[in-house]
Design a protein around this motif. Structure first.
Motif, PDB file in Angstrom:
ATOM      1  N   LEU A   6       0.857  -1.191   0.000  1.00  0.00           N
ATOM      2  CA  LEU A   6       0.000   0.000   0.000  1.00  0.00           C
ATOM      3  C   LEU A   6       0.880   1.223   0.000  1.00  0.00           C
ATOM      4  O   LEU A   6       1.840   1.313   0.738  1.00  0.00           O
ATOM      5  N   PHE A   7       0.534   2.159  -0.846  1.00  0.00           N
ATOM      6  CA  PHE A   7       1.297   3.429  -0.906  1.00  0.00           C
ATOM      7  C   PHE A   7       0.273   4.537  -0.805  1.00  0.00           C
ATOM      8  O   PHE A   7      -0.520   4.738  -1.705  1.00  0.00           O
ATOM      9  N   GLN A 173       0.263  -5.868  -6.070  1.00  0.00           N
ATOM     10  CA  GLN A 173      -0.979  -6.134  -5.355  1.00  0.00           C
ATOM     11  C   GLN A 173      -0.747  -6.681  -3.951  1.00  0.00           C
ATOM     12  O   GLN A 173      -1.593  -6.537  -3.092  1.00  0.00           O
ATOM     13  N   ASP A 174       0.363  -7.334  -3.719  1.00  0.00           N
ATOM     14  CA  ASP A 174       0.472  -8.125  -2.484  1.00  0.00           C
ATOM     15  C   ASP A 174       1.613  -7.679  -1.579  1.00  0.00           C
ATOM     16  O   ASP A 174       2.207  -8.470  -0.882  1.00  0.00           O
ATOM     17  N   ARG A 175       1.911  -6.390  -1.595  1.00  0.00           N
ATOM     18  CA  ARG A 175       2.951  -5.883  -0.721  1.00  0.00           C
ATOM     19  C   ARG A 175       2.397  -4.812   0.209  1.00  0.00           C
ATOM     20  O   ARG A 175       1.368  -4.204  -0.067  1.00  0.00           O
ATOM     21  N   LEU A 176       3.089  -4.575   1.288  1.00  0.00           N
ATOM     22  CA  LEU A 176       2.670  -3.572   2.258  1.00  0.00           C
ATOM     23  C   LEU A 176       3.721  -2.473   2.343  1.00  0.00           C
ATOM     24  O   LEU A 176       4.879  -2.741   2.674  1.00  0.00           O
ATOM     25  N   SER A 177       3.327  -1.253   2.016  1.00  0.00           N
ATOM     26  CA  SER A 177       4.200  -0.095   2.189  1.00  0.00           C
ATOM     27  C   SER A 177       3.304   1.116   2.350  1.00  0.00           C
ATOM     28  O   SER A 177       2.654   1.558   1.411  1.00  0.00           O
ATOM     29  N   TRP A 178       3.265   1.649   3.555  1.00  0.00           N
ATOM     30  CA  TRP A 178       2.306   2.708   3.897  1.00  0.00           C
ATOM     31  C   TRP A 178       3.042   3.856   4.547  1.00  0.00           C
ATOM     32  O   TRP A 178       3.944   3.644   5.365  1.00  0.00           O
ATOM     33  N   ARG A 179       2.707   5.052   4.185  1.00  0.00           N
ATOM     34  CA  ARG A 179       3.243   6.208   4.898  1.00  0.00           C
ATOM     35  C   ARG A 179       2.157   7.255   5.029  1.00  0.00           C
ATOM     36  O   ARG A 179       1.286   7.380   4.168  1.00  0.00           O
ATOM     37  N   ILE A 252       5.527   8.739   9.088  1.00  0.00           N
ATOM     38  CA  ILE A 252       5.715   7.343   9.487  1.00  0.00           C
ATOM     39  C   ILE A 252       5.556   6.467   8.256  1.00  0.00           C
ATOM     40  O   ILE A 252       4.633   6.660   7.457  1.00  0.00           O
ATOM     41  N   GLN A 253       6.461   5.508   8.093  1.00  0.00           N
ATOM     42  CA  GLN A 253       6.375   4.515   7.021  1.00  0.00           C
ATOM     43  C   GLN A 253       6.259   3.125   7.627  1.00  0.00           C
ATOM     44  O   GLN A 253       6.889   2.827   8.647  1.00  0.00           O
ATOM     45  N   VAL A 254       5.464   2.298   6.982  1.00  0.00           N
ATOM     46  CA  VAL A 254       5.325   0.907   7.400  1.00  0.00           C
ATOM     47  C   VAL A 254       5.516   0.032   6.166  1.00  0.00           C
ATOM     48  O   VAL A 254       4.980   0.321   5.098  1.00  0.00           O
TER      49      VAL A 254
END
Length: 650
Positions: A6-7, A173-179, A252-254
């Motif tokens: 997710l971005f 589609q299947d990765r996690l990256s959030w800020r 914050i980034q995850v």
């Protein structure tokens, strides 16, 4: 183990852009209740009167939640309004979305006024528009915005609204990256962020200074929730002259451990084609190979794409990520940065030259290396490997001079190289002297007539030559002369041009010079008992950092790269006072260098040299005090005055 991506950029109030009529995606918009997975968050309607009077509005709740299984992000905002400006701002809700893979779900819009609650979702005027906020740079894409105009919003109201955006880009589609960043510019009574993810996912987190620490707990069913919560958060005030990569808002980034190499591998298919290359392209490449040496043929391909394919992005009918096929770009003679890059890569590969796309971020630049891997990019350039050397070319730079190994790119810092072997984050070259300007002034000063004949020459090298070539193409020499007259008429009562300016463009070495001759009146200052000469204005004085304060709490943006050398010869027709002698000043620090020289080369002749160079794109906070002191000393030297031995005649 399933991994998700997710971005996300969090922005609770965005400006309204121009409306369009093409392929508007009403089928991607629906009204539904708040999803069951969302955690309810209460808010208080108590408003500190001093805070709302001071700001004009206050955010009572900023609530953002994301569930990666459903690929759905939930936004919930409550804001109390006092000033008319914020009534205008928050009575229009704009929700950007990409219809190729996203849908918008509206939950509710409410107004609280005088102890009563008014539901306004059904009454909102709704418009979908093409979100072409960059149309001024000819970028048209199928990004759209759903705009909700709320009826009857008044000062003193509390507005509460909620919506979700569901869907993720196809390429990951299947990765996690959030800020997320708090960028409201308002005080916020409560910030709530929640991420729901599978318990088995190994989380990696990056935090900037002042960010919030999370709490983590198992919520059953194989899921965990991460919660960031803060109360009474002050508004983030942004100072002026900030470098593009700096944002004072806590971030914050995850991530689930996504690596740059994996990101490059996922993006590569969007820049790869299996369809055959057209005969027209093959014939043109064959012609270059027949008529030019090998490296010169490659340079011909670069110049052809830069000059013959105009910049225009027209991705309005589907997913904007894939570049257009090179055959289509060649036929249309237009494309955006990635379209032009792929056409150039196709031509170079037909010559047997290894080349590949490189995605860069013109804003974050060097800071990318400090972030967790994510798709930081808003521009595409081309990497070339030839004879054991690596070159980087921007296919959108029309009129760029120089040989293949001297083509310059701006200081992007890092780029994401998209290639099968060796892909990932790479360091891009930068030269401190790649943007160099040398100014030459030769004054013949007639003191008795209070006038001077001036020969002026401006020499530009590297990126400066490219920039000036583009400037003269758009403005023309006549326009440049008007700028000169307008600028110096503020200091000299009369300026007369002598003859026509001369332009010399050494394209192959990427050197460009322009010169002119003119006469100036009012060049000396006469008092009752003295006559003096002082030059104004120095170009360097316009380029130096201004409004610097040692109390500043943020980096200060510098023009980088930049090297400016100013050489002035002053020839007087009278003797100069004997006490006027040589003087000099020099400073070189971590971010910039300054030099001033006043040299007496004869009874009636002086040479004045100034020099300014930047070594990086910002003055950091701990460097401010020293730089401010040195700039003050340098500017004092620029205000030099030469006392002459005889006065002007009446």
């Amino acid at each position: 183990m399933r991994r998700l991506f997710l971005f996300f950029f969090c922005s609770l109030a965005l400006p309204l852009f121009s409306f369009g009529q093409n392929a508007l995606s009403w089928d991607a918009v629906s009204d539904q209740p708040v999803p069951d997975w969302v955690k309810p968050v209460d808010f208080s309607e108590e408003i500190p009167s001093d805070e709302i009077w001071r700001q004009g509005a206050i955010v009572l709740l900023s609530n953002l939640q994301y569930h990666h299984q459903f690929q759905q992000q939930y936004v919930h905002v409550v804001v109390a309004l006092h000033s008319r400006a914020y009534v205008d701002r928050f009575s229009l809700i704009e929700i950007p979305f990409e219809p190729a893979y996203e849908e918008v779900i509206l939950h509710f819009v409410r107004i609280y006024r005088g102890g009563k609650t008014f539901d306004r979702l059904d009454d909102c005027q709704r418009i979908i528009s093409l979100k072409n906020e960059r149309s001024e740079i000819l970028l048209y894409e199928n990004k759209q915005s759903l705009s909700l105009a709320i009826d009857d919003v008044q000062r003193g109201d509390i507005i509460e609204y909620s919506y979700s955006v569901k869907g993720q880009p196809f390429y990951l589609q299947d990765r996690l990256s959030w800020r997320f960043i708090n960028e409201l510019g308002l005080c916020c009574k409560q910030i709530f962020r929640r991420l729901v993810t599978k318990t088995e996912v190994a989380i990696e987190m990056g935090e900037s200074e002042g960010s919030i620490s999370p709490s983590v707990q198992d919520i059953g069913g194989g899921y965990s929730e991460w919660i960031w919560e803060a109360k009474d958060v002050e508004a983030v005030e942004k100072e002026d002259h900030l470098p593009t990569w700096y944002d004072p808002s806590p971030m914050i980034q995850v991530s689930d451990g996504l690596q740059w190499e994996e990101l490059a591998e996922a993006l590569l298919p969007y820049y790869t084609f299996t369809d055959p290359v057209s005969e027209e392209i093959r014939e043109l490449v064959s012609e270059w190979l027949q008529n030019y040496p090998f490296e010169e043929a490659a340079l011909q391909a670069v110049r052809w794409v830069q000059s013959q394919v105009r910049y225009l992005s027209w991705h309005v009918w589907g997913d904007p990520w894939p570049a257009l096929h090179p055959n289509e770009v060649f036929q249309r003679r237009y494309g955006d940065c990635k379209d032009k890059a792929l056409l150039l890569i196709t031509m170079l590969k037909l010559m047997g030259i290894e080349s590949f796309p490189v995605l860069v971020d013109t804003n974050h630049r060097y800071k990318i290396a400090e972030y967790l891997p994510a798709k930081f990019s808003n521009h595409a350039i081309v990497g070339i490997e030839l004879n054991g050397k690596a070159f980087f070319v921007d296919a959108t730079h029309e009129g760029q001079g120089g040989s293949l190994d001297h083509l310059q790119i701006p200081p992007y810092g890092y780029g994401i190289a998209l290639k099968e072997v060796g892909g990932g984050l790479i360091t891009l070259p930068v030269s401190n002297d790649s943007f160099t300007i040398h100014l030459l002034w030769d004054f013949q000063i007639d003191v008795s007539q209070n006038r001077a004949d001036l020969h002026y020459e401006k020499k530009c090298f590297g990126i400066a030559a490219d920039s000036w070539r583009g400037y003269l193409r758009d403005v023309t020499l006549a326009g440049w002369l008007e700028d000169i007259e307008r600028s110096y008429s503020r200091y000299y009562p009369k300026i007369d041009l002598i003859g026509s300016p001369e332009l010399i463009d050494q394209f192959d070495s990427n050197e460009l010079s322009v010169s002119l001759d003119c006469s100036l009146e009012g060049v000396v200052t006469q008092n009752e008992d003295s006559v003096s000469f002082s030059f104004k204005p120095f170009l360097v004085s316009r380029l130096l950092p201004s409004y610097l304060q040692s109390e500043r709490g943020s980096p200060y943006k510098l023009d980088f790269p930049l090297t400016l050398q100013d050489s002035m010869t002053l020839n007087f027709d009278v003797d100069v006072a004997e006490e006027v002698g040589n003087k000099s000043f020099f400073y070189s620090g971590s971010c910039l260098a300054l030099k001033f020289e006043l040299l007496r080369t004869g009874d009636r002749q002086f040479v004045v040299n100034t020099y300014y160079q930047t070594f990086k794109d910002a003055i950091m906070v701990d460097e401010l005090e020293e730089v401010i002191e040195q700039l003050k000393l340098f500017q004092e030297e620029l205000a030099f005055s030469i006392d002459l031995a005889s006065p002007c005649s009446p």
